[in-house]
Every structure is written in structure tokens, then in C-alpha cells.
Design an enzyme around this catalytic site. Structure first.
Site, PDB file in Angstrom:
ATOM      1  N   THR A 188       0.871  -1.184   0.000  1.00 41.04           N
ATOM      2  CA  THR A 188       0.000   0.000   0.000  1.00 41.04           C
ATOM      3  C   THR A 188       0.898   1.221   0.000  1.00 41.04           C
ATOM      4  OG1 THR A 188      -0.046   0.112   2.388  1.00 41.04           O
ATOM      5  CG2 THR A 188      -1.764  -1.192   1.348  1.00 41.04           C
ATOM      6  N   GLU A 333      -5.909  -4.050   0.539  1.00 41.05           N
ATOM      7  CA  GLU A 333      -6.104  -5.118   1.529  1.00 41.05           C
ATOM      8  C   GLU A 333      -7.308  -5.998   1.201  1.00 41.05           C
ATOM      9  OE1 GLU A 333      -5.329  -2.022   2.115  1.00 41.05           O
ATOM     10  OE2 GLU A 333      -4.011  -1.800   3.854  1.00 41.05           O
ATOM     11  N   LYS A 440     -14.041  17.676  11.511  1.00 43.26           N
ATOM     12  CA  LYS A 440     -14.852  17.656  12.732  1.00 43.26           C
ATOM     13  C   LYS A 440     -15.125  19.090  13.172  1.00 43.26           C
ATOM     14  CE  LYS A 440     -13.084  13.171  13.873  1.00 43.26           C
ATOM     15  NZ  LYS A 440     -11.714  12.721  13.743  1.00 43.26           N
ATOM     16  N   TRP A 445     -19.614  15.974  12.089  1.00 41.61           N
ATOM     17  CA  TRP A 445     -18.683  15.625  11.023  1.00 41.61           C
ATOM     18  C   TRP A 445     -19.155  16.169   9.677  1.00 41.61           C
ATOM     19  CZ3 TRP A 445     -16.537   9.947  11.600  1.00 41.61           C
ATOM     20  CH2 TRP A 445     -15.903   9.856  12.853  1.00 41.61           C
TER      21      TRP A 445
HETATM   22  P1  ADP Z   1      -3.498   3.084  -0.737  1.00 41.71           P
HETATM   23  O1  ADP Z   1      -3.809   4.399  -1.373  1.00 41.71           O
HETATM   24  O2  ADP Z   1      -3.654   3.040   0.747  1.00 41.71           O
HETATM   25  O3  ADP Z   1      -2.332   2.370  -1.291  1.00 41.71           O
HETATM   26  P2  ADP Z   1      -5.678   1.740  -2.020  1.00 41.71           P
HETATM   27  O4  ADP Z   1      -5.379   2.112  -3.395  1.00 41.71           O
HETATM   28  O5  ADP Z   1      -5.946   0.371  -1.656  1.00 41.71           O
HETATM   29  O6  ADP Z   1      -4.572   2.116  -1.132  1.00 41.71           O
HETATM   30  O7  ADP Z   1      -6.809   2.716  -1.521  1.00 41.71           O
HETATM   31  C1  ADP Z   1      -7.911   2.353  -0.792  1.00 41.71           C
HETATM   32  C2  ADP Z   1      -8.670   3.564  -0.311  1.00 41.71           C
HETATM   33  O8  ADP Z   1      -9.084   4.389  -1.400  1.00 41.71           O
HETATM   34  C3  ADP Z   1      -9.960   3.202   0.374  1.00 41.71           C
HETATM   35  O9  ADP Z   1      -9.754   2.815   1.704  1.00 41.71           O
HETATM   36  C4  ADP Z   1     -10.750   4.496   0.256  1.00 41.71           C
HETATM   37  O10 ADP Z   1     -10.376   5.446   1.240  1.00 41.71           O
HETATM   38  C5  ADP Z   1     -10.314   5.031  -1.075  1.00 41.71           C
HETATM   39  N1  ADP Z   1     -11.313   4.699  -2.104  1.00 41.71           N
HETATM   40  C6  ADP Z   1     -11.263   3.703  -2.994  1.00 41.71           C
HETATM   41  N2  ADP Z   1     -12.342   3.732  -3.796  1.00 41.71           N
HETATM   42  C7  ADP Z   1     -13.107   4.767  -3.387  1.00 41.71           C
HETATM   43  C8  ADP Z   1     -14.369   5.314  -3.798  1.00 41.71           C
HETATM   44  N3  ADP Z   1     -15.043   4.831  -4.821  1.00 41.71           N
HETATM   45  N4  ADP Z   1     -14.846   6.367  -3.112  1.00 41.71           N
HETATM   46  C9  ADP Z   1     -14.174   6.894  -2.067  1.00 41.71           C
HETATM   47  N5  ADP Z   1     -12.982   6.434  -1.652  1.00 41.71           N
HETATM   48  C10 ADP Z   1     -12.457   5.387  -2.287  1.00 41.71           C
END
Ligand code: ADP
Length: 544
Positions: A188, A333, A440, A445
Site C-alpha cells: 500500500t 487489503e 470535525k 462531522w
Molecule cells: P493506498 O492508497 O492506501 O495504497 P488503495 O489504493 O488500496 O490504497 O486505496 C484504498 C482507499 O481508497 C480506500 O480505503 C478508500 O479510502 C479510497 N477509495 C477507494 N475507492 C473509493 C471510492 N469509490 N470512493 C471513495 N474512496 C475510495
């Protein structure tokens, strides 16, 4: 309870090699088309893919790569990358896709943490490889993914991909092993702290591919032509390199050119029907088609996720271009697919606006993913579309522990996603924020995503980020950071006025700042942490 009795069906392990075997045997002449780094278009078939993946598996064996060892990639979407996916996992080793957009220090950390034995790279990344090589002593060889004629001169001693393959025949049988064996590894991006590795298994990957292909998921079929824009170094291109061969659809790989013009050309010349990517890429594509008065002649649907897709984008695709947008949510994940948004029969007679409001949500869970939202005390919250809380997930393609992690990230068997959401009575999830991005204000929120979504419909706005700034009375208040469309004129007052009647009054940002660019992470998300640092001491006129 009386004792259970065993089922009497075959024990055939769910292995990634079985997907390739199926595609080659049942869809052998279906094409895989790639725009190559070398500049030309390359075409071959699933049958060719299997043959070359077998040659590569033998080459890996000849190089001494053992089952369980990691093989890294620094590569764009293309057929050679796909061969590596199948050869490495198929042979029982672990395909570790590295995101080349990360900082070199992070990449070095990742390659060393993963203990990569070999790293395969596209020529674009030679400078990166030269920088990394001295710091990655455990890497036994760096393989340039090209032929002899295109091999670059370098101070790093390089292996040539096509030579490795040429030295082998394709007389190789995919080994059979336990389906819980590790198959691939993604880190990640780690906006805070070090990146963390998610180690997928053959079983989780095959099940995720079934889930991805379902009709209310990506609805993939052998009649499709799929162009994954989402990179193969980002959560395995959302599983498409597995789910597409599983269905026998045609695959089109865009290589390194992800600008609107290059993508549009490929969509049209190859007859692409389905695509998938993050909102920022689609901004570029929509700009290009709008500016040039173009139409999509074959594209009929696209999955957008990775960040919230602004309603204005969904509307533009659907109303102006007749392309269905499937808004999706997930994370590394979770392999990554969790929810996708489509209407149900009972929604057919809803007014268009109500249908739209539903389609803007992140959708409902695919079978295989279980969801719940909990309050601060860990108590489960009702699915009423209003109560919001921390979103937790579980399922056979959800992480259990991070690679080499010492403590479990789970809470009573559930994985906390770090997202805040509501779930309605039908199970449609609406992500209001990442928990660290929520604003917040006076104990209540404010959803930064909702505030951004409103202003994305303003004709002068190219991109918008809403972040918290501190406030003496309310603790936090929203600040809106905007990138204007090229040549567009708009004032702070006009932007704030745009919110009238669209959100609750106390959600309206305290101020608007215009910037040239919003920083993005290596996976295309707005870097709100960076923005919050940049505007840490910002005082809005209202609270000055
Ligand atoms: P990282 O950026 O942590 O490497 P990921 O690409 O797995 O990881 O990102 C996952 C995160 O992206 C989610 O937990 C969420 O916050 C955000 N996310 C993914 N798809 C959406 C969506 N359609 N709308 C809002 N947030 C999203």
C-alpha cells in the site's frame, strides 16, 4: 449436533495457472493487444501467452528462483508484464508488483523488505533501476523487458527478457500445490509510515476473479474487449489480469501512455467495450473527447474507483457519451474489490434524480465480502443510510496479516478499512471519508468528499480538495482548494455561492484557495495530508 460428513467432490486447488490454462484452451485465439514501450503495437493470443509464460517459468527455474521467493516488477500494463504475472505465480513463486511512482527511497525499502530475487523492468524505468541497484544487494539480477536490439547501455549489468525466453522451450507443466500458497504481493502506498505488504494467495485471487466477473460486479464476458487503465502495479490492476482471461475476453494494454488522446485512440481502434481506472485518468480522457467533439463508438461501461468519483463525471459519461459508470470501492487489503454500484429492479421506476443519487454511492457488496459499520464504542450501527461509522470488512479475499507483520490488523476477526461510511437498508455503501480526512466541526462531522463533489459540478473547476483547517471555536472548519480548468475565470465568492441550497449551511467551506496543482499519491489519490501541512496555519477571513 450429529457429526458432519465430508463432501465427495474433487479436490482441485484454485490455482492461478488454471486461469491461464482455461484461457489458452477455450479462448486460444482471442487477442491480447499491447502498446509497447518500444513504440509499436504488439498482438498475440492467449495461446501465445501460455506458451511464453511456460518459457519464462523455465527461465526463472534456470535462474535459480525457488518457490516462495519474490520476483519484483517495475512495469506498465503490457503482455510481458502479464507473462510475468502468470509465470512467477504459476511456478509457485511470488509476483511482487512495485509501484514505480513511489519515491525511490520507498521503492528501495519495498524491494528490500520483500527480499526480491530478480526485478523485471520496462525500459522507461532504467534510470530508477540504476539508482536502486547499489542499494538492493539481495537482487541477483535486473531484467530489461525487451529484446536484444533494444537493450540499453548501463553501468548495471542487465539481463535481456527475450533472450531468457529464447533459451527455453515451452515444454513445462504448471505444478500443482496448495491453493493457499502465496501468489503475489502489493504494497500500500503508505501515506504515513512505511508501506505495508499485502500477500495474496492463489485461492484469494481466483475467488476474487470470480467475484469481479459477476454480472452485478464488472459483468465481464467473452464478448468484451477490456482495456485496464488502472496499472498492473496498483493492486494487480484491480484483478483484471486474472478476471479477463477467466472469461476469455480480449485484452488491450495501454503501456505507458495514459493521456486522453492515446487512450481514446486505443479504445476506438481495438473496439474496447469495458475499462477501469481512477477518476484523475478519466478527467484527462473526458477533456480530450470534449475538446475534439469525439464519441465513444464501442465503450459501453467503465468502472471508476480508487477515490470518490464526482457525480459530475458520472453524469457526463452517461448523458453526453452514453457510457455507464460503475462506481466501485475497495482497497489493496481487499484484492481490491468490495462494492460496486448498479441499480436493482425496484429502482427502475424511481425518478432519474433519485436513481442518480443511488449511483453516486459506492454500491453494494459482492458475494464474498461482508461489511459492517461501527460507532466509536465498536457497536454495530444500523443500515439506515444515515448513521455513519468505521467500515469493517471480512471475506476470503480480505487481508489477515501484513507481509512480515508482527501484529494482526484485525478487530475481532474484521479488517478496519480506515474509511467512514453509511450503509442503507439495501446495503448500498456511501463512503463519506477516510477517517483521517473527515472534518470535525463543532462536534459534528463534515464529509470532505461530499463538499468536493458539489463543486466538481461547477464548470470552471478542474479538481477540488476539501481539507480541515483549525478553528478557535469549531475546532475544525473546511477549506476548499481548487484547480481551475485551463483559461476558466471564477472567484471565491462565486464558488461559495454555488453551495447555496446544495449542502447544509454549516458545511459550506470557510474559504477557497486557488492553486495550480493538487498533489497526488502514487496511486492517483489527492494527497490531503500534504495539503493539510501546507495550509496548517491558514486562517480563513471568517474566523480571522
Ligand atoms: P493506498 O492508497 O492506501 O495504497 P488503495 O489504493 O488500496 O490504497 O486505496 C484504498 C482507499 O481508497 C480506500 O480505503 C478508500 O479510502 C479510497 N477509495 C477507494 N475507492 C473509493 C471510492 N469509490 N470512493 C471513495 N474512496 C475510495
Amino acid at each position: 449436533m450429529a457429526s458432519t460428513i465430508p463432501g465427495q467432490m474433487m479436490h482441485v486447488p484454485l490455482l492461478i495457472s488454471s486461469i491461464l490454462r482455461h484461457a489458452a484452451r477455450h479462448h486460444g485465439d482471442t487477442e491480447i493487444v499491447s502498446r509497447r514501450i518500444e513504440g509499436d503495437i504488439h498482438r498475440y493470443t492467449y495461446r501465445d501467452l501460455q506458451q511464453r509464460a511456460r518459457q519464462l517459468a523455465k527461465a526463472l527455474h534456470a535462474l535459480g528462483v525457488e518457490p516462495g521467493e519474490r520476483v519484483g516488477t517495475l512495469a506498465w500494463n503490457g503482455y510481458r508484464h502479464l507473462e510475468i504475472y502468470y509465470a512467477v505465480s504459476g511456478a509457485g513463486s511470488v509476483c511482487h508488483t512495485i509501484n514505480p511512482r513511489l519515491f525511490p527511497e520507498q521503492i528501495e525499502y519495498i524491494a528490500n523488505h520483500a527480499d526480491d530475487r530478480y526485478v523485471f523492468f520496462d525500459l522507461t524505468f532504467l534510470p530508477l533501476v540504476e539508482r536502486l541497484a547499489p542499494h538492493c544487494p539481495q537482487v541477483r539480477g535486473w531484467v530489461a523487458m525487451t529484446d536484444r536490439a533494444h537493450m540499453p547501455a548501463s553501468e548495471v549489468s542487465l539481463l535481456c527478457y527475450e533472450e531468457l525466453l529464447d533459451a527455453q522451450d515451452s515444454d513445462y507443466a504448471w505444478p500443482e500445490f496448495d491453493e493457499n500458497t502465496a501468489s503475489s504481493l502489493c504494497y500500500t502506498s503508505g501515506t504515513t509510515g512505511n508501506p505495508k505488504g499485502v500477500l495474496y494467495s492463489h485461492r484469494s485471487t481466483v475467488l476474487h476473479s470470480y467475484g469481479a466477473a459477476l454480472p452485478d460486479s464488472m459483468a465481464l464476458s467473452a464478448r468484451d474487449c477490456v482495456l485496464p487503465v488502472v496499472p498492473m502495479f496498483h493492486v494487480n490492476a484491480w484483478g483484471l489480469p486474472y478476471a479477463v482471461p477467466l472469461t476469455g475476453a480480449k485484452l488491450v494494454f495501454p503501456g505507458k501512455d495514459l493521456d486522453g488522446k492515446s487512450l481514446y485512440e486505443l479504445f476506438e481502434t481495438e473496439g474496447v467495450t469495458f475499462s477501469a481506472g481512477v477518476p484523475t485518468v478519466w478527467l484527462g480522457l473526458l477533456d480530450h473527447v470534449k475538446k475534439n467533439g469525439l464519441r465513444f463508438n464501442t465503450l459501453n461501461r467503465t468502472v471508476i474507483g480508487g477515490s470518490a468519483c464526482a457525480p459530475a463525471m458520472i453524469r457526463s459519461f452517461e448523458e453526453e457519451y452514453g457510457v455507464q459508470v460503475i462506481h466501485a470501492w475497495g482497497m489493496s487489503e481487499m484484492s481490491p474489490l468490495g462494492t460496486l454500484c448498479k441499480l436493482r429492479v425496484k429502482h427502475a421506476n424511481l425518478p432519474r434524480e433519485a436513481q442518480r443519487a443511488l449511483l453516486e454511492k459506492q454500491g453494494s457488496a459482492i458475494y464474498g465480502v461482508d461489511l459492517k459499520i461501527v460507532g466509536p464504542d465498536g457497536q454495530e450501527l444500523p443500515w439506515d443510510g444515515e448513521s455513519f461509522g468505521d467500515l469493517l470488512v471480512r471475506g476470503p479475499w480480505v487481508i489477515d496479516t501484513y507481509f512480515k507483520g508482527d501484529k494482526s490488523p484485525l478487530v475481532n476477526g474484521w479488517f478496519p478499512t480506515g474509511d467512514v461510511a453509511t450503509i442503507d437498508a439495501d446495503g448500498y455503501v456511501h463512503i463519506t471519508d477516510r477517517s483521517k480526512d473527515v472534518i470535525k466541526s463543532g462536534g459534528e462531522w463534515i464529509s470532505s468528499i461530499d463538499v468536493e463533489n458539489v463543486v466538481m459540478a461547477h464548470p470552471a473547476v478542474h479538481e477540488a480538495a476539501c481539507i480541515a483547517i483549525s478553528h478557535p471555536k469549531w475546532d475544525e472548519r473546511p477549506l476548499l482548494v481548487i484547480v481551475k480548468k485551463p483559461g476558466a475565470q471564477v472567484t471565491r465568492e462565486e464558488i461559495l455561492k454555488f453551495y447555496d441550497g446544495r449542502v447544509a449551511k454549516w458545511w459550506i467551506p470557510d474559504d477557497v484557495v486557488f492553486v495550480d496543482e493538487i498533489p497526488h499519491t502514487a496511486t492517483g489519490k489527492m494527497q490531503k495530508l500534504k495539503l493539510r501541512e501546507q495550509f496548517k496555519d491558514y486562517v480563513a477571513p471568517a474566523s480571522a
